[in-house]
Design a protein around this motif. Structure first.
Motif, PDB file in Angstrom:
ATOM      1  N   ALA A  34       0.833  -1.208   0.000  1.00 23.92           N
ATOM      2  CA  ALA A  34       0.000   0.000   0.000  1.00 23.92           C
ATOM      3  C   ALA A  34       0.865   1.255   0.000  1.00 23.92           C
ATOM      4  O   ALA A  34       0.564   2.233  -0.691  1.00 23.92           O
ATOM      5  CB  ALA A  34      -0.928  -0.002   1.205  1.00 23.92           C
ATOM      6  N   LYS A  35       1.958   1.225   0.768  1.00 25.17           N
ATOM      7  CA  LYS A  35       2.858   2.377   0.821  1.00 25.17           C
ATOM      8  C   LYS A  35       3.495   2.631  -0.543  1.00 25.17           C
ATOM      9  O   LYS A  35       3.575   3.769  -0.997  1.00 25.17           O
ATOM     10  CB  LYS A  35       3.947   2.135   1.861  1.00 25.17           C
ATOM     11  N   LYS A  36       3.934   1.571  -1.209  1.00 27.16           N
ATOM     12  CA  LYS A  36       4.551   1.722  -2.528  1.00 27.16           C
ATOM     13  C   LYS A  36       3.544   2.269  -3.532  1.00 27.16           C
ATOM     14  O   LYS A  36       3.858   3.156  -4.335  1.00 27.16           O
ATOM     15  CB  LYS A  36       5.095   0.381  -3.012  1.00 27.16           C
ATOM     16  N   LYS A  37       2.320   1.752  -3.485  1.00 24.56           N
ATOM     17  CA  LYS A  37       1.273   2.208  -4.404  1.00 24.56           C
ATOM     18  C   LYS A  37       0.960   3.685  -4.175  1.00 24.56           C
ATOM     19  O   LYS A  37       0.837   4.462  -5.127  1.00 24.56           O
ATOM     20  CB  LYS A  37       0.025   1.358  -4.191  1.00 24.56           C
ATOM     21  N   LEU A  38       0.869   4.085  -2.917  1.00 20.10           N
ATOM     22  CA  LEU A  38       0.585   5.480  -2.586  1.00 20.10           C
ATOM     23  C   LEU A  38       1.722   6.386  -3.033  1.00 20.10           C
ATOM     24  O   LEU A  38       1.493   7.464  -3.599  1.00 20.10           O
ATOM     25  CB  LEU A  38       0.361   5.610  -1.078  1.00 20.10           C
ATOM     26  N   LYS A  39       2.946   5.948  -2.816  1.00 23.53           N
ATOM     27  CA  LYS A  39       4.110   6.735  -3.244  1.00 23.53           C
ATOM     28  C   LYS A  39       4.111   6.894  -4.761  1.00 23.53           C
ATOM     29  O   LYS A  39       4.360   7.988  -5.281  1.00 23.53           O
ATOM     30  CB  LYS A  39       5.390   6.046  -2.795  1.00 23.53           C
ATOM     31  N   ASN A  40       3.826   5.816  -5.482  1.00 24.23           N
ATOM     32  CA  ASN A  40       3.779   5.882  -6.943  1.00 24.23           C
ATOM     33  C   ASN A  40       2.690   6.829  -7.422  1.00 24.23           C
ATOM     34  O   ASN A  40       2.875   7.566  -8.389  1.00 24.23           O
ATOM     35  CB  ASN A  40       3.587   4.494  -7.540  1.00 24.23           C
ATOM     36  N   ASN A  41       1.540   6.817  -6.745  1.00 21.11           N
ATOM     37  CA  ASN A  41       0.456   7.731  -7.116  1.00 21.11           C
ATOM     38  C   ASN A  41       0.884   9.187  -6.929  1.00 21.11           C
ATOM     39  O   ASN A  41       0.592  10.038  -7.769  1.00 21.11           O
ATOM     40  CB  ASN A  41      -0.795   7.450  -6.293  1.00 21.11           C
ATOM     41  N   TYR A  42       1.574   9.470  -5.828  1.00 18.18           N
ATOM     42  CA  TYR A  42       2.055  10.834  -5.599  1.00 18.18           C
ATOM     43  C   TYR A  42       3.070  11.250  -6.646  1.00 18.18           C
ATOM     44  O   TYR A  42       3.073  12.392  -7.099  1.00 18.18           O
ATOM     45  CB  TYR A  42       2.659  10.981  -4.197  1.00 18.18           C
TER      46      TYR A  42
END
Length: 107
Positions: A34-42
């Motif tokens: 989830a953290k990686k996905k959120l970082k990629n979205n940002y």
């Protein structure tokens, strides 16, 4: 008989610890994903505004063509960086920035 109780007690404790460890690892892995996905979205959303500035310099293009330019460039950036590209999310961010720009420019 007493040895059997000790063995069963140890087995129960070991099993509980094992189950708790498995649950902890699963939650930790989900958190990292989830953290990686959120970082990629940002990262993708941060790329939108500079690309919109570039697109605004294209005076002979319509708003829709400029939006397609930005979407294409963000998609290209996502492919180069192995990031999942969500067209709806990026399109919504572009629309939000357009509305913000209109609001700021009118006042």
């Amino acid at each position: 008989m007493e040895n059997l109780q000790i063995i069963l007690s140890l087995a129960g404790t070991t099993l509980s610890l094992f189950v708790a460890s498995i649950i902890f690892l699963c939650k930790m892995i989900k958190g990292f994903i989830a953290k990686k996905k959120l970082k990629n979205n940002y990262v993708l959303l941060d790329a939108v505004a500079p690309l919109m500035e570039i697109a605004e310099s294209f005076f002979s293009y319509s708003g829709e063509e400029k939006k397609e330019y930005v979407l294409t460039k963000v998609n290209q950036f996502a492919i180069e960086n192995d990031i999942k590209f969500d067209v709806k999310q990026i399109s919504a961010e572009i629309e939000r920035l357009i509305e913000l720009s209109k609001h700021v420019n009118n006042h």
